[in-house]
Structure formats: structure tokens, C-alpha cells
Enzyme design. Structure first.
Site, mmCIF file in Angstrom:
data_model
loop_
_atom_site.group_PDB
_atom_site.id
_atom_site.type_symbol
_atom_site.label_atom_id
_atom_site.label_comp_id
_atom_site.label_asym_id
_atom_site.label_seq_id
_atom_site.Cartn_x
_atom_site.Cartn_y
_atom_site.Cartn_z
ATOM 1 N N ARG A 290 1.553 8.982 -4.765
ATOM 2 C CA ARG A 290 0.168 8.640 -4.436
ATOM 3 C C ARG A 290 -0.804 9.380 -5.347
ATOM 4 O O ARG A 290 -1.794 8.814 -5.816
ATOM 5 C CB ARG A 290 -0.110 8.957 -2.957
ATOM 6 C CG ARG A 290 0.614 7.972 -2.069
ATOM 7 C CD ARG A 290 0.413 8.186 -0.577
ATOM 8 N NE ARG A 290 0.890 6.976 0.098
ATOM 9 C CZ ARG A 290 0.819 6.748 1.393
ATOM 10 N NH1 ARG A 290 0.291 7.641 2.196
ATOM 11 N NH2 ARG A 290 1.266 5.621 1.897
ATOM 12 N N TYR A 428 -1.780 -0.732 -4.313
ATOM 13 C CA TYR A 428 -0.368 -0.345 -4.171
ATOM 14 C C TYR A 428 -0.189 1.123 -3.798
ATOM 15 O O TYR A 428 -1.122 1.894 -3.788
ATOM 16 C CB TYR A 428 0.471 -0.772 -5.368
ATOM 17 C CG TYR A 428 0.162 -0.276 -6.755
ATOM 18 C CD1 TYR A 428 -0.548 0.870 -7.024
ATOM 19 C CD2 TYR A 428 0.655 -1.002 -7.847
ATOM 20 C CE1 TYR A 428 -0.765 1.292 -8.329
ATOM 21 C CE2 TYR A 428 0.438 -0.587 -9.153
ATOM 22 C CZ TYR A 428 -0.272 0.567 -9.383
ATOM 23 O OH TYR A 428 -0.483 0.982 -10.658
ATOM 24 N N GLU A 429 1.012 1.461 -3.458
ATOM 25 C CA GLU A 429 1.369 2.822 -3.012
ATOM 26 C C GLU A 429 0.590 3.214 -1.760
ATOM 27 O O GLU A 429 0.202 4.375 -1.575
ATOM 28 C CB GLU A 429 1.125 3.808 -4.169
ATOM 29 C CG GLU A 429 1.991 5.059 -4.150
ATOM 30 C CD GLU A 429 3.477 4.763 -4.167
ATOM 31 O OE1 GLU A 429 3.906 3.899 -4.948
ATOM 32 O OE2 GLU A 429 4.200 5.390 -3.373
ATOM 33 N N GLY A 430 0.392 2.217 -0.866
ATOM 34 C CA GLY A 430 -0.438 2.416 0.330
ATOM 35 C C GLY A 430 -1.876 2.065 0.008
ATOM 36 O O GLY A 430 -2.517 2.774 -0.770
ATOM 37 N N GLN A 435 -4.768 4.847 3.228
ATOM 38 C CA GLN A 435 -5.017 6.254 2.856
ATOM 39 C C GLN A 435 -6.084 6.856 3.759
ATOM 40 O O GLN A 435 -5.981 8.004 4.196
ATOM 41 C CB GLN A 435 -5.493 6.367 1.393
ATOM 42 C CG GLN A 435 -4.558 5.777 0.356
ATOM 43 C CD GLN A 435 -3.185 6.415 0.349
ATOM 44 O OE1 GLN A 435 -3.060 7.618 0.575
ATOM 45 N NE2 GLN A 435 -2.153 5.624 0.107
#
Lengths: 574, 574
Positions: A290, A428-430, A435
Site C-alpha cells: 500500500r 487498486y491495492e484497496g 483505506q
């Protein structure tokens, strides 16, 4: 053309992210970053635009990378860059995450498509280094760390995106230490390419009979080509790239649909870590991943800012009281363009400072002292680094496109590429929404809710130092930063005692407030450590022009949820 | 798929843009808009994505439009849509600009690439209707208004963008009532295409011997195919499309480089209006054209909002306290997604209200009563309608892409097209920076500086009506809107007496403040005219979640210029 801002990076690492000089050897730092800068600027950046234009070709399950990229990757690997952050136990350089992130920033400024390949491999390395058996580690890590092979992370399925617990890929235990994997994964970055002989997929799947939801997910290592006992390459595993996506940006980064077990026998895989604890293994790497995505936001903001500044210095239109020469003034001299460029510079610097501070915390958490404290600090800052910086990446690349006027809309100019590439990083990546929820729901409670207030107290010390510095160039900086921290404290306390639904409603403006306040204070920290006037001036610009939103964001967090719920009921659900 | 929001448009026209019902015949309004909606939704929208994907082909100076577009244009013309706004004297329908703008919104929601063609033709029609000789009008206007031919506006040259006075295209007087034009123009929208037999170019050029700068520019009519005395088409004029741009968006709208007089004799052109008064003629059409671009921002925001809402209602991920069913909740039920969708809805409605209010003022200025007042009101609102709405178009299309998660980044989803198309609108027809400067430098002084305060006073009446309504659903609306208007008044007075350089520095945040405050109040005006709860709820959401920035923007306008100048000196000029 992109030039890596080595001096700025070194300064930010040494004086903003760290308490002082002791943590990082300045000579080593300079040497690594200068060499990385040379590679990024001279070898990587020139292939970014042609790679974007040419894109990728999928034929019979094979993805062909753009012209020149295979050689670029080979040079990069020969330079030893693949192992920058990896543990030296398996041949890595073992540099701190801070330094690795600065290098990662350069690669992504030069070419975000390229930067994704090592980013995913690093994630795979980290998961294996922490969770795999010694046999798997010895067999796979040296070649991943040398860059001979690359790695991927396979999470998403069509019905399981943010909600990873909904995944259905199956793993069948063969009782011989191997599993057979069946299922389809989508959005797999560098899932297939022709840069290396093998690709090591880490795949989340459900062992038959495992519990439903997130508690029944396991992690598997599934190589594209099976590896013989002696380490040589054997037969092709039962997995294939069934499609690549036609995307808005990152055109030279293959985003693959991967099909496992389509031939019937299943793809051969090995369990990484314990059964049903796959998400735990994923989370190990997720903080760094992240942060790495946050750095992509910084990288694109930096690249967009450099390009816009260069254009604004050359392009002449109109006259300006701030331009002394004859004829038309470079647009750089028009106050409105100056506002745009300074906004770009200030937001870029602020997001870089947040990301490097987060990296420093993660590095300390791997160190020897106060590990639990630093782990909490890293955990607190990670969602902010990811979401704030990637939002800034989008905003700054949009501003940069605009500085080019009509030329910005023309693809050959190159500004539009940043605008296109940047837009994936908040997703992406959450997603950034995830977040924000992570920050509010899981990070504000850390340390019985006190960790965040300790962090804000650290920030207040900087503001106090600005106040007592009596440096006239700071203008109203102390007052404005102080007001932002007051807003942050008030919003934090509100969220810490709010009903869950109301906390969720305020998460996104809260994260923005957190990022703005922190970024502003970190610019002040840098300014205090620098006797020159430039950092002070940029910090003051940030404080007097950009941070004022903090109070409105606080009001939105505290007072906005009821009207949101009411309007949602009336307007959306129908 | 896009569905034109006819009810919302009619409501906004009748109750927000106008004082009451009297100005617009509701039956006529509904009839026109319903028919336009049918065409936009059923015929235009289906070709938008294929047109974007296929794009354009230039071969030997001829541009081939995407498959099906020639037929689409023919249907559109047969439907009588080409003459919606044009004067009935030459066969137009003579509908008020308000109605025309609502129709224009639909076309641009359905396909911004298509919408540009009539937008440019309308501009040409307007310039000719106001400034051309009766002979030119009679020869060209009927065919432009029927859509048999299309029109273009040729301003930009490589060295002359925002600074139009720098243009160098030459016109040579042949003494027979014609001129010969020599030069190159860039960024000419629909400069060449295969939809019609002829294209009528309006070209800014400098008659030999004319003064330098903006006072030596004249406007010429230059047809692609020369028109014989009897109205039939004659020989090809000496002009050619030498290139089309490869752009970020609007892929089905040809953006052409036009070369005039390349064969040597020059392109035959006729003077429109007086010599050296070409900019004056351009400015006649520029108010409507700027409003029309603002409408494009509204159109993309609307289309992006519809698409995101539909997706959020179908896509299921995770659980939500706001979803009663079993299994995963549609993401529409997650508070953070609700915040995004409501922000999109509220900003879209606010920018539509501003654009329609501006249209109403421009319509009144063409009417019979208080013409000078309405002309000033239209002049004041035009830069706000253009810049605020096109910024909203970019922001809302970006939010909409994000609602789709990873799918938003995939081109086939269609959300990325809005994000790409929207980005040109803040740039062309005068960049938003230029709009902000126009607002501050030329519009705030109108009526000895009092017109703007009269406008704000009108807004205050609405806020007062909210206050006295005692409608509980308004929550803190009156208080928040009142604070925003206080901020607007304070910033306005500051700019009206500020040094020019400082006023220029604050122009962009001022325009944003103006748009937010006005948009919020107009939502309240609509809510007051509606007994249902939905408009009140959306207005309250806007007031309690989005308008709080107003105070920060005011501080930025008033207190930001010094730090901007200082930082610019230190950081940019080097």
C-alpha cells in the site's frame, strides 16, 4: 524529460522522515539514489511513451511486451535493482524500506507500467520470506530476488474485489505436499509477459472443506513453469493467461485474467504458511504494497510537475507584470499559472513526506527498538500514505495537463499519460474508500485510541518550533498549521466515539484532513531543517493557500453524516 | 445507458433559472425535451462508445467519421435539430437559449464528440447572423441552420492560443469583394469530416497592413467548396485538413490542422463585419459558446452520475448496516459510496442550475425588458458557468470512474470515456484560468462594481426564504449558505480594490467560491419550489458537506497572494 529529484529525496529522507541523520548513511544513500536516478532517467523514461503507445499483444496465452522492454528489464536486472529491498539472506541488498521507496518512486516517475513489475515481485518476495517453508524459500527466493523470475499476487475474482472473502478459487490437497488449484483470477498485474523464463504466482484459494468467508482462505505458490528438483525448469503448469485488459492507462503493464486448472488436472501449487491463514500472509505484505502504491501517486505527481514546469518556462502567451523581458511572457510568469505550479509542487512534496515518514516507521518496526510503537505508527500512516498520495497523483497530473493548454489534451505531449496512469492508483491495492475506512475503523483505535493523539502531539511540536523560530518567511504558517491540527484532533475525537455508520460516512473527508494537516506540518519540519528560503516559502504557500480546507473537512466529518444518510435514503435507494 | 433527465431539466429551467413559470411554456418545453431525449438516448448514445473506439481516419485530406455516424447525423438533421436555437428568419426554430442549452446538454451526455459539431455550427451561425452582410447571410445561413452544411471557428495558431492577438494568418484584399487567406490554424473542431457536402469556416486573419495585436484582426467566411451564384456547389477552395490530432478523449470529434492557401493563390474568403473588428464578432458568439462548453461539463457529470448509480445498485461487495437483504450488499448501501454518489448528484445539479441561470440571463438580454441589466448578468455568470461546470465535469467523471472500482479503469466499461472526454472542457473556449481572470478583471467591475453585489443580494433572499421556511429537512442549510455568501461578499470586495497582480493570483479560488456559493443557493431555490423532500435533502447535503470550503477559499483569495508571489520568485523563476 524526467530527472530524478535526488537532492529533494535525500533531504526528505534525512530531515523529514527521520528525526535526524543517524538512521541513514548519507554517502550510501547518495550513491544508491544517484545510480538509480541515472537508470530511471536515461534508460527507463525514454521507453515509457513508446511502451504506452505500442502497448501489449496477447497471442496463444503469451504476452509480448513493447519493443525494447525485454532489454530494459535485462539491464535493470544486471544493475542489481531487483533485490534492492530484499533480505540479504537470499541475495538481496537488504536496503531499508525508506531507500527502497525512494528508488521505487524514480522507477514509477520514469514509467509506472515498468514500476509495477518489481512492485508485485517485491510483494511476493515478502510474503514468501515471512511465511513460506525453508524449502520453498530456498527454491524460489534467490531467483525472484535476482530478477531471473518475477512474482504476482492473485486475489481478485469477478465477484470478489474489495470483498476478498467472497473468492471461490479451489485448492485440492493431493496429500503429497502439493495442491491442485482450480479457478479464475482477474486484474493480475504482470500475470504473463516475456521478460523472464518463469513467473511465480501467489494465489489465494479455498482448500476444499474450509470455512466460508475470510477465515477459509489459504495462500499458494503456483509457478508458471514447474521447477525440477535440481532447480532447472520442467514442464508447463496448468495455468494460462486467458485475456489482457484494455485499460485507460498503464498500457505497458499487462493486466491479466489467469485461469488455473483449465486442462482438468489442476495447477500444481504449494501451500505458503498455514492453511486458512492466507489473508494473514497477504496482510504481511500489504502494508508495504500500500505504501508502494502511495509512492506511485508521488511519482506521477513529481513527473507531472516537472513536465508542466518545463513547458511553462518555454511556452509564451500574453504579458505579465512579473516578466521583465520584451514580447510575450513565458506562462510561468502569470500568477494563475504560478498558483497551479506551486500547488503541484507543494502537494507533491507533502505527499512524498508522508510516504517517506510511513516508510521510516515501517523500517523502524523491522529494527530493534520500540518495535510495537513503530508498527503502530506504520499501521496508522499506511492508509494515509496510500490514499492521500494517490489522490494527489490524480489531482496533480490533471493540473499538469491543464498547464499545457490544448497541447495537454494531445497524447504525443505526454501529459495525458500521467493523467491516465494516475487514475488506477486510488483504486487498486484497496480502494481509497477502503483505506479511509481502515484508518477510521482499525487505526484510530490503536493503543486504546491514544496512538493517533501521540502522533498529533509530535506534529504540534513542529508547529511550536515554527512559532518560536520567528522566521519572518513563515508568515501565518504556525497559525494555519495549528488550526489544521486543532481540526484534526477534534475530528479524531469525534470519530473515536461516533456510531459506526456515522464514522464510515466521515471516513473519506477525515483521511483528506489527516493528509493535509500532516503534509503541511512535514513541509514545516523540512523548512526548519533548511536555512535556505525556498522550503519555508513553499511551506508558507501550503499553509496559506491549501490547508484552509481542514476546518471545512472537520465540519464535514462531524456534521455531515446525518444529511448524508437522509439524502441517501431519499435519492439513492429508489 | 444514458436517459435524459427531462423532469429535472424542466424543473431547473422553470423554478431555478426563471423567476417563475411565465417565461417558458411548459407544454412546448416538455414536448421539445421529450423528443430530444428520445433521440439522444436511443440514437446518439448507442454510437458513442463505438465511435470512441473506432475513432477517425484521415486520408488525402478527407476525414472519415466512425461507422454509423453519417446516418446518425442525417437522422438528426431530418429531425430538425440543427436549427433549434437559430433565428426563424433563416429557417431556425428560434427557441430560447435556455431550451437550446437543455437539448445541448442531452446531446453531450449522449456523445460529447457528436455534440461538438452542432456547437461549432451554432457559433458560426451566430457570428454570421449578427455581423455578416445580408448577401452572405442569405447564401450561407439557411444551409447552416438546416444542417445541410456545418460551420467551424478558426482562431488558434501554434503561437496564438490564449493570446489570440499573436495570430499571423494573412488576408489579401483582391478589391473584388473577396480576400485570399494564407496561414495555418490548429485545433479546429470538425474542420473536416464526411457528414456534409460543405463546411463553412470562419477564420480570424490579419488584412495586410492591419495594426499589430488584437486590433488588427478580421473575421472571414471561407467555404470548403465555393458556392456558385445559384447556390450550387462549385470548385474546391484552396484549403486542406493537413492533420488530425491523436487526443486523450473526444475520439470521434475531428480536431484538425487547417492549411489555407497552400496551393499558392490563397483560399477565397469574404469579410464578416468590419475590417479589424474580427474579435468583436467573435465575442458576440463567445458568451453562448462558453456557456455551451459549461453545459458540456454538466452533461458529462450527468452521464457519469447515471452510470455510477446504476453500477452501484448492481455491484455487490461486503455488508452494510444500511442493507437489509441477505448476502453481500449493493455497494450503493455503503456510506462512503453514498457520499461519493451524493457528491456527484449535488455537484451536477448545482452546475446545471448555474448554467441554466446563465442561459436565462442571456435569453432575457435578447428579449425586450431590462436588456442592459440582463446582458450584465449574463456576462457575470458566463465565466462561472464555463469554468465551474467544466471543473465539476472532470471531478464528477473521476468520482464516477472510482465507483466502478477496478472495472472503472477498463475502457469497455465506459466510465473512463467520460473521464477522458471531460478533461478538454476546462481548456478550450478560453481556459478556466482565463475565465477566472475574466470574472475578476472584467466582470466584477460591471455596473461600477455594483452588479455583482446585486446578484449576491438576490442569492441572500433565497437564503432568507430558507431560514423563514422552518422546514426541518433543511437542517443547517440557511446557516451554511449564509456563511458562504458572507465569504463571497468579502472576497468580492477584496478583489474589487486589490492590486491587479494580487487579484490575478486569487482569481481561480474566487471563481470556485462563486460557483459553490451560487450553486448551493440555487439548489435551495429549487428545494423551496418543491414540496417533496428529495431536493431539500440534496440541498442540505450540499450545504453541510460541500459548501464549507467557501471560507477557506475566501481566505485563499484574501490572504494567499503574498505567499504565492514569494514562493513563485524562489521556486519557479530559477
Amino acid at each position: 524529460m524526467y530527472r530524478a529529484p535526488v537532492e529533494e529525496m535525500v533531504f526528505t529522507l534525512r530531515h523529514v522522515a527521520c528525526a535526524g541523520d543517524e538512521a541513514l548513511d548519507p554517502d550510501l544513500l547518495n550513491a544508491v539514489l544517484e545510480e538509480a536516478a541515472r537508470f530511471a532517467s536515461n534508460e527507463m523514461a525514454p521507453l515509457a511513451e513508446s511502451g504506452d503507445r505500442q502497448g501489449l499483444k496477447l497471442q496463444s496465452g503469451t504476452v509480448t511486451m513493447p519493443d525494447g522492454w525485454k532489454e530494459l528489464y535485462a539491464h535493470w536486472r544486471e544493475g542489481g535493482w531487483a533485490g534492492v529491498m530484499a533480505p540479504d539472506q537470499w541475495g538481496g541488498q537488504g536496503l531499508p524500506v525508506t531507500v527502497a521507496m525512494a528508488v521505487h518512486e524514480m522507477w514509477n516517475s520514469a514509467s509506472m507500467s515498468f514500476g509495477l513489475c518489481p512492485m508485485l515481485t517485491s510483494g511476493a518476495v515478502e510474503a514468501l520470506a515471512h511465511h513460506a517453508s525453508p524449502e520453498l524459500q530456498d527454491r524460489y527466493l534467490p531467483k525472484l530476488i535476482s530478477g531471473e523470475w518475477t512474482g504476482t499476487m492473485n486475489l481478485t475474482e469477478p465477484q470478489a474485489g474489495s470483498d476478498v472473502g467472497a473468492l471461490t478459487t479451489r485448492a485440492v490437497d493431493r496429500g503429497d505436499g502439493t495442491y491442485r488449484i482450480f479457478g479464475q483470477k482477474i486484474f493480475i498485474t504482470f500475470g504473463e509477459h516475456d521478460l523472464t523464463d518463469n513467473i511465480i504466482h501467489l494465489v489465494l484459494a479455498r482448500i476444499e472443506g474450509a470455512p466460508a468467508g475470510t477465515k477459509g482462505i489459504s495462500l499458494f505458490l503456483v509457478p508458471k513453469i514447474l521447477v525440477n528438483e535440481d532447480g532447472s525448469l520442467g514442464s508447463r503448469n496448468d495455468l494460462v493467461c486467458a485475456g489482457i485488459e484494455h485499460k485507460l492507462g498503464i498500457h505497458a503493464s499487462p493486466t491479466c485474467t489467469m485461469v488455473y486448472g483449465d486442462k482438468g488436472e489442476g495447477a500444481v501449487g504449494w501451500l505458503v504458511g498455514e492453511a486458512n491463514r492466507g489473508l494473514n500472509a497477504m496482510f504481511t505484505m500489504m502494508n508495504n504494497a500500500r505504501l508502494a502504491v502511495g509512492i506511485q501517486g508521488v511519482a506521477l505527481a513529481e513527473a507531472a510537475t516537472q513536465k508542466a514546469l518545463a513547458y511553462a518556462g518555454e511556452r509564451r502567451q500574453g504579458r505579465s507584470a512579473r516578466h521583465e523581458g520584451s514580447g510575450m511572457a513565458p506562462i510561468l510568469h502569470h500568477p494563475d499559472i504560478q498558483r497551479t505550479l506551486l500547488t503541484m509542487k507543494a502537494l507533491t512534496a507533502a505527499s512524498r513526506a508522508i510516504c517517506y515518514l510511513c516508510a521510516q516507521a515501517l523500517a523502524e518496526a523491522e529494527g530493534t527498538e520500540n518495535k510495537p510503537f513503530w508498527a503502530e505508527r506504520g499501521a496508522l500512516l499506511t492508509p494515509v500514505a496510500k490514499a492521500f498520495s494517490t489522490d494527489i497523483g490524480v489531482e496533480v497530473s490533471s493540473l499538469g495537463l491543464g498547464v499545457h493548454g490544448g497541447m495537454g489534451f494531445i497524447e504525443e505531449t505526454g501529459a495525458a499519460r500521467f493523467y491516465r496512469d494516475a487514475r488506477i492508483a486510488p483504486i487498486y491495492e484497496g480502494t481509497n474508500g477502503i483505506q479511509a475506512i481502515d484508518l477510521v475503523a482499525r487505526k484510530l483505535p490503536l493503543g486504546q485510541g491514544e496512538h493517533v493523539h501521540g502522533f498529533i502531539a509530535d506534529l504540534r511540536e513542529v508547529v511550536e518550533a515554527v512559532r518560536t523560530s520567528n522566521r519572518p518567511g513563515f508568515g501565518a504558517t504556525a497559525e494555519k498549521l495549528g488550526a489544521a491540527l486543532d481540526a484534526l484532533t477534534e475530528a479524531t475525537r469525534f470519530l473515536q466515539s461516533a456510531e459506526p455508520d456515522s464514522a464510515l460516512a466521515g471516513a473519506t473527508p477525515y483521511l483528506r484532513l489527516f493528509g493535509l494537516a500532516t503534509g503541511g506540518v512535514l513541509l514545516a519540519k523540512g523548512a526548519l531543517a533548511d536555512e535556505g528560503e525556498s522550503r519555508t516559502a513553499l511551506c508558507r504557500f501550503f499553509a496559506e493557500n491549501l490547508i484552509g480546507q481542514a476546518t471545512a473537512l472537520k465540519d464535514e466529518v462531524i456534521g455531515g453524516a446525518e444529511s448524508l444518510a437522509r439524502a441517501a435514503d431519499l435519492l439513492l435507494a429508489s
